[in-house]
Design a protein around this motif. Structure first.
Motif, short mmCIF file in Angstrom:
data_model
loop_
_atom_site.label_atom_id
_atom_site.label_comp_id
_atom_site.label_asym_id
_atom_site.label_seq_id
_atom_site.Cartn_x
_atom_site.Cartn_y
_atom_site.Cartn_z
N LEU A 94 -4.24 24.41 14.43
CA LEU A 94 -4.77 25.52 13.23
C LEU A 94 -6.23 25.93 13.79
O LEU A 94 -7.16 26.52 12.60
CB LEU A 94 -5.74 23.64 12.90
N GLY A 95 -5.80 26.47 14.98
CA GLY A 95 -7.08 27.51 15.10
C GLY A 95 -8.40 26.71 15.67
O GLY A 95 -8.96 25.26 15.66
N ASP A 96 -9.38 27.43 15.02
CA ASP A 96 -11.24 27.04 14.88
C ASP A 96 -11.15 25.56 14.31
O ASP A 96 -12.15 25.02 13.80
CB ASP A 96 -12.22 27.78 14.52
N LYS A 97 -10.17 25.10 12.47
CA LYS A 97 -10.17 24.35 11.83
C LYS A 97 -9.66 23.07 13.05
O LYS A 97 -9.99 21.82 12.43
CB LYS A 97 -9.55 24.14 10.59
N SER A 98 -9.74 22.60 14.76
CA SER A 98 -9.06 21.72 15.06
C SER A 98 -9.89 21.08 15.81
O SER A 98 -11.01 21.46 16.26
CB SER A 98 -7.97 22.22 15.76
N ASN A 129 -2.20 17.01 16.32
CA ASN A 129 -3.19 17.54 15.70
C ASN A 129 -4.18 16.77 14.76
O ASN A 129 -3.80 17.49 13.87
CB ASN A 129 -3.06 19.06 15.99
N VAL A 130 -5.50 17.24 14.66
CA VAL A 130 -6.34 16.59 13.68
C VAL A 130 -7.09 17.62 13.02
O VAL A 130 -7.84 18.83 13.83
CB VAL A 130 -7.07 15.29 14.15
N ARG A 131 -7.48 17.83 11.86
CA ARG A 131 -8.19 19.38 11.80
C ARG A 131 -9.65 18.76 11.87
O ARG A 131 -9.83 17.36 10.92
CB ARG A 131 -8.18 19.36 9.47
N TYR A 132 -10.58 19.69 11.65
CA TYR A 132 -12.09 18.66 12.35
C TYR A 132 -13.28 18.59 10.59
O TYR A 132 -12.42 19.67 9.68
CB TYR A 132 -12.44 20.49 12.65
N ASN A 133 -12.87 17.76 10.10
CA ASN A 133 -13.83 17.35 9.38
C ASN A 133 -15.35 17.00 9.29
O ASN A 133 -16.00 16.04 9.86
CB ASN A 133 -12.93 16.19 8.40
N GLU A 134 -15.74 18.16 8.97
CA GLU A 134 -17.59 18.26 9.10
C GLU A 134 -18.38 16.98 9.01
O GLU A 134 -19.01 16.50 9.70
CB GLU A 134 -18.52 19.75 8.89
#
Length: 147
Positions: A97-101, A120-125
């Motif tokens: 996911l790159g910087d979205k992980s 791996n989980v996507r970053y959710n602000e």
């Protein structure tokens, strides 16, 4: 019997016990290795290969050995309840996911790859926003400035 005879008997007894332990350990290692190898192959693939070989009228020695091995492996899979681990297409387990992980770090983990065994989980602000204000705990030390 003198003491030397007792020592030699004791050594042979200990050697036999150690040899038995080594044999059991090696047997367990071979079984685990076989399970790991067969975990990557589906049962239906083995069954189709078996059906294909059994459908031939004349089998060479090599084909007969292969048929026996396939039957043995399939039987082993059934006895030990081994199934191929199927991966979901919707899963993001191995996605980069790159910087979205949530595992992304500009210095240590540029690709944002999850550690082994983790999803791996996507970053959710909004998920990572602090909802309460942080109160410093200085326990009565009022003359210390906050950084």
């Amino acid at each position: 019997m003198n003491i030397g005879d007792y020592v030699s008997l004791l050594r042979t007894f200990i050697d036999k016990r150690q040899k038995k332990k080594d044999q059991e350990r090696n047997k367990e290692l071979r079984k685990n290795n076989r399970i790991q190898k067969l975990r990557n192959v589906s049962r239906s693939r083995f069954q189709s290969q078996i059906d294909n070989l059994q459908g031939k009228p004349d089998l060479s020695k090599k084909e007969q050995l292969q048929l026996d091995k396939l039957k043995d492996d399939l039987d082993f899979m059934v006895r030990n309840n081994i199934r191929k681990v199927e991966k979901d297409n919707n899963s993001e387990d191995n996605d980069v996911l790159g910087d979205k992980s949530i595992f992304y770090d500009p210095d240590w983990n540029i690709d944002g790859v999850a550690p082994p065994g983790c999803r791996n989980v996507r970053y959710n602000e909004p998920t990572f926003v602090r909802r309460t204000k942080i109160q410093p705990r200085t326990e009565g030390l009022s003359d210390i400035r906050l950084p």
